[in-house]
Design a protein around this motif. Sequence first.
Motif, PDB file in Angstrom:
ATOM      1  N   GLY A 373      32.744 114.596  96.476  1.00  0.00           N
ATOM      2  CA  GLY A 373      32.597 113.248  95.924  1.00  0.00           C
ATOM      3  C   GLY A 373      31.634 113.218  94.753  1.00  0.00           C
ATOM      4  N   MET A 374      30.526 113.951  94.877  1.00  0.00           N
ATOM      5  CA  MET A 374      29.578 114.035  93.759  1.00  0.00           C
ATOM      6  C   MET A 374      30.250 114.605  92.517  1.00  0.00           C
ATOM      7  SD  MET A 374      26.130 115.508  95.540  1.00  0.00           S
ATOM      8  CE  MET A 374      25.160 114.552  96.720  1.00  0.00           C
ATOM      9  N   LEU A 375      31.057 115.633  92.725  1.00  0.00           N
ATOM     10  CA  LEU A 375      31.756 116.267  91.605  1.00  0.00           C
ATOM     11  C   LEU A 375      32.743 115.291  90.963  1.00  0.00           C
ATOM     12  CD1 LEU A 375      32.192 118.894  90.019  1.00  0.00           C
ATOM     13  CD2 LEU A 375      33.911 119.538  91.719  1.00  0.00           C
ATOM     14  N   PHE A 376      33.482 114.538  91.781  1.00  0.00           N
ATOM     15  CA  PHE A 376      34.438 113.568  91.256  1.00  0.00           C
ATOM     16  C   PHE A 376      33.745 112.514  90.393  1.00  0.00           C
ATOM     17  CE2 PHE A 376      37.867 114.018  94.811  1.00  0.00           C
ATOM     18  CZ  PHE A 376      38.184 115.269  94.299  1.00  0.00           C
ATOM     19  N   VAL A 377      32.663 111.955  90.911  1.00  0.00           N
ATOM     20  CA  VAL A 377      31.954 110.902  90.183  1.00  0.00           C
ATOM     21  C   VAL A 377      31.336 111.457  88.904  1.00  0.00           C
ATOM     22  CG1 VAL A 377      30.023 109.276  90.284  1.00  0.00           C
ATOM     23  CG2 VAL A 377      31.520 109.539  92.265  1.00  0.00           C
ATOM     24  N   ASN A 395      34.573 121.995  87.221  1.00  0.00           N
ATOM     25  CA  ASN A 395      35.726 122.132  88.118  1.00  0.00           C
ATOM     26  C   ASN A 395      36.228 123.571  88.184  1.00  0.00           C
ATOM     27  OD1 ASN A 395      35.712 119.392  88.724  1.00  0.00           O
ATOM     28  ND2 ASN A 395      37.926 119.241  88.596  1.00  0.00           N
ATOM     29  N   TRP A 396      36.287 124.226  87.023  1.00  0.00           N
ATOM     30  CA  TRP A 396      36.721 125.620  87.032  1.00  0.00           C
ATOM     31  C   TRP A 396      35.665 126.532  87.639  1.00  0.00           C
ATOM     32  CZ3 TRP A 396      41.283 127.784  86.754  1.00  0.00           C
ATOM     33  CH2 TRP A 396      42.330 127.039  86.233  1.00  0.00           C
ATOM     34  N   GLY A 397      34.405 126.151  87.471  1.00  0.00           N
ATOM     35  CA  GLY A 397      33.353 126.904  88.148  1.00  0.00           C
ATOM     36  C   GLY A 397      33.510 126.837  89.648  1.00  0.00           C
ATOM     37  N   ARG A 398      33.838 125.638  90.134  1.00  0.00           N
ATOM     38  CA  ARG A 398      34.066 125.485  91.576  1.00  0.00           C
ATOM     39  C   ARG A 398      35.302 126.270  92.029  1.00  0.00           C
ATOM     40  NH1 ARG A 398      37.070 120.389  94.380  1.00  0.00           N
ATOM     41  NH2 ARG A 398      37.187 121.275  96.472  1.00  0.00           N
ATOM     42  N   ALA A 399      36.376 126.228  91.216  1.00  0.00           N
ATOM     43  CA  ALA A 399      37.641 126.875  91.604  1.00  0.00           C
ATOM     44  C   ALA A 399      37.578 128.390  91.518  1.00  0.00           C
ATOM     45  CB  ALA A 399      38.780 126.353  90.724  1.00  0.00           C
ATOM     46  N   THR A 400      36.659 128.925  90.728  1.00  0.00           N
ATOM     47  CA  THR A 400      36.567 130.384  90.562  1.00  0.00           C
ATOM     48  C   THR A 400      35.309 130.917  91.240  1.00  0.00           C
ATOM     49  OG1 THR A 400      35.551 130.002  88.375  1.00  0.00           O
ATOM     50  CG2 THR A 400      37.929 130.391  88.448  1.00  0.00           C
ATOM     51  N   VAL A 426      31.606 124.548  97.050  1.00  0.00           N
ATOM     52  CA  VAL A 426      31.568 123.216  96.457  1.00  0.00           C
ATOM     53  C   VAL A 426      30.174 122.596  96.561  1.00  0.00           C
ATOM     54  CG1 VAL A 426      32.184 121.868  98.520  1.00  0.00           C
ATOM     55  CG2 VAL A 426      32.890 121.067  96.266  1.00  0.00           C
ATOM     56  N   ILE A 427      29.379 123.010  97.525  1.00  0.00           N
ATOM     57  CA  ILE A 427      28.010 122.494  97.649  1.00  0.00           C
ATOM     58  C   ILE A 427      27.217 122.808  96.386  1.00  0.00           C
ATOM     59  CG2 ILE A 427      25.835 122.730  98.911  1.00  0.00           C
ATOM     60  CD1 ILE A 427      27.487 123.239 101.428  1.00  0.00           C
ATOM     61  N   ILE A 428      27.370 124.019  95.892  1.00  0.00           N
ATOM     62  CA  ILE A 428      26.624 124.446  94.710  1.00  0.00           C
ATOM     63  C   ILE A 428      27.065 123.664  93.476  1.00  0.00           C
ATOM     64  CG2 ILE A 428      26.167 126.393  93.170  1.00  0.00           C
ATOM     65  CD1 ILE A 428      26.586 128.229  95.610  1.00  0.00           C
ATOM     66  N   PHE A 429      28.361 123.607  93.238  1.00  0.00           N
ATOM     67  CA  PHE A 429      28.846 123.007  91.997  1.00  0.00           C
ATOM     68  C   PHE A 429      28.820 121.482  92.033  1.00  0.00           C
ATOM     69  CE2 PHE A 429      30.211 127.326  91.464  1.00  0.00           C
ATOM     70  CZ  PHE A 429      30.073 127.529  90.101  1.00  0.00           C
ATOM     71  N   GLY A 430      28.976 120.884  93.203  1.00  0.00           N
ATOM     72  CA  GLY A 430      28.834 119.438  93.295  1.00  0.00           C
ATOM     73  C   GLY A 430      27.421 118.992  92.962  1.00  0.00           C
ATOM     74  N   THR A 431      26.437 119.720  93.465  1.00  0.00           N
ATOM     75  CA  THR A 431      25.040 119.396  93.189  1.00  0.00           C
ATOM     76  C   THR A 431      24.709 119.555  91.714  1.00  0.00           C
ATOM     77  OG1 THR A 431      24.408 120.111  95.412  1.00  0.00           O
ATOM     78  CG2 THR A 431      22.651 119.947  93.773  1.00  0.00           C
ATOM     79  N   LEU A 432      25.129 120.685  91.123  1.00  0.00           N
ATOM     80  CA  LEU A 432      24.846 120.923  89.709  1.00  0.00           C
ATOM     81  C   LEU A 432      25.518 119.868  88.820  1.00  0.00           C
ATOM     82  CD1 LEU A 432      25.247 124.816  89.511  1.00  0.00           C
ATOM     83  CD2 LEU A 432      23.119 123.503  89.367  1.00  0.00           C
TER      84      LEU A 432
END
Length: 485
Positions: A373-377, A395-400, A426-432
């Motif tokens: 959700g954080m990533l979406f917003v 998004n690509w960072g999360r996917a790769t 996703v915890i890492i990339f959502g936070t960043l």
Amino acid sequence: MSKDGLTSGRKACFTTGSIMRHVLVMAGTGAIGLMAVFAVDMLNMVYIAHLGQPALTAAIGFAGAVIGLQIAVSIGLTIGISAATGRLIGAGHHDDARGTASSALTVTLLLTALLGVLTAFAAHPLLCLLGAKDEALRQATHYLCVVSPFLPLICMGMGCSSLMRVVGDAKGSMHITLVGAVISAILDPIMIFGLHEGLTGAAISTILSRLAVAALGLKGALRHDMLCWPVPSRILADTRRVASVAMPAILTNLATPVGGVYVTQAMARFGLDAVGGQASIERTTPVLFSLVFALTGSVGPIMAQNMGAGLYHRVRETLTAALKLVLVSIGVTWVILASLQHYVVVIFNAQGDGAMLIHLFCSLTIGSYLFVGMLFVANAAFNNLGHPLYSTAFNWGRATLGTVPFVWAGQHYGPGGVQLGQAAGVIIFGTLAVVTAFRVTRHLAGSVPEHAGAGVMASDVPVISAESAMAELDELAAPLSDECQ
């Protein structure tokens, strides 16, 4: 139209009033529409699962991975349309917004028609790459060949629905998706069980639903005077304007299904039960988190209008309000699902590894959706503030980097390890992403590029009755829609 290029009789309704109220109304009505659509998609999975053929359940999972790529492209194109028109509406240029939307939607329909046909021709090799075999491969191939050529229909519906949200008609946009969902809900059991058509029946139901959504969306966009016959001389210029946001948005939205493809491949190594369990979870999460999914498309028009009006503090306030809703939504859903997880397993008729994956999700990995959700917003903010490449990068960072190494390590511990690995990344990339979004909003006034777009897309948990929820949201949305006319 007056000499200054402004259209009279229209105002940017999100530039005044309570931001939280705007977010609640737009996200709430959007969530009901999305929940209905995704609930029908989930019911398809339930129906197929109760046919007692694991190959069919797995086929839904394999086909869904490919369809996810198609929808990601469609959402990206829709984001571009919403972005360009939203900022123009905020600045008061309605006629220009209408011309841009008309040109862009025409190009979108041509591109998605080509994509749909190519997917149908390439379905078999694509599914083989995902790990589909034997009967699951045959069924999934047939499903894609039937459904894919009709991709432009859902794109028409999505694009027109986003135009309605841009002008503040949250209720009308919601009703479009509700009608499509109702049609599928009625036809699915008839086609799958009554006529014994299996996946073919589900495909036919999907096509008819898409047709209804496209027709109603077109009618709604025309009612708000947001579409006209495209002017050939301006199609190229309008397409370039939309593409400045749409192309990065397509890349951004492709990241999630591409990551999902890798997860599906990893699950396929553990058999049909694991693939079926993962597919069941993927059909359930959009229903559970429809509010979170709706936020991305809902806060876009709010940010768009305030961006066009130069009200940067209201853009920052929108970001904060959306994140608060994400936190509350995920927390409440986690508690409910953890207590009802045994019923979820029964509903999907899950066995073996499939049942284990559902239990693990309901108990633990569901928490990772807070960071989704954080990533979406954050992506919504980036697209509205002229930094669409930030969305692409995260998004690509999360996917790769956030998927491949974690899932690769986790698969050594079985299908449960694959799911845990997917959640950890996703915890890492959502936070960043959300930290970066707040940093960007602090430097709005002097850092927004001229071409900055504004607006995003995407694209029933039984606590409150559907009837009461609809009534309350209709009451809220009606005056908001009236203000925007």
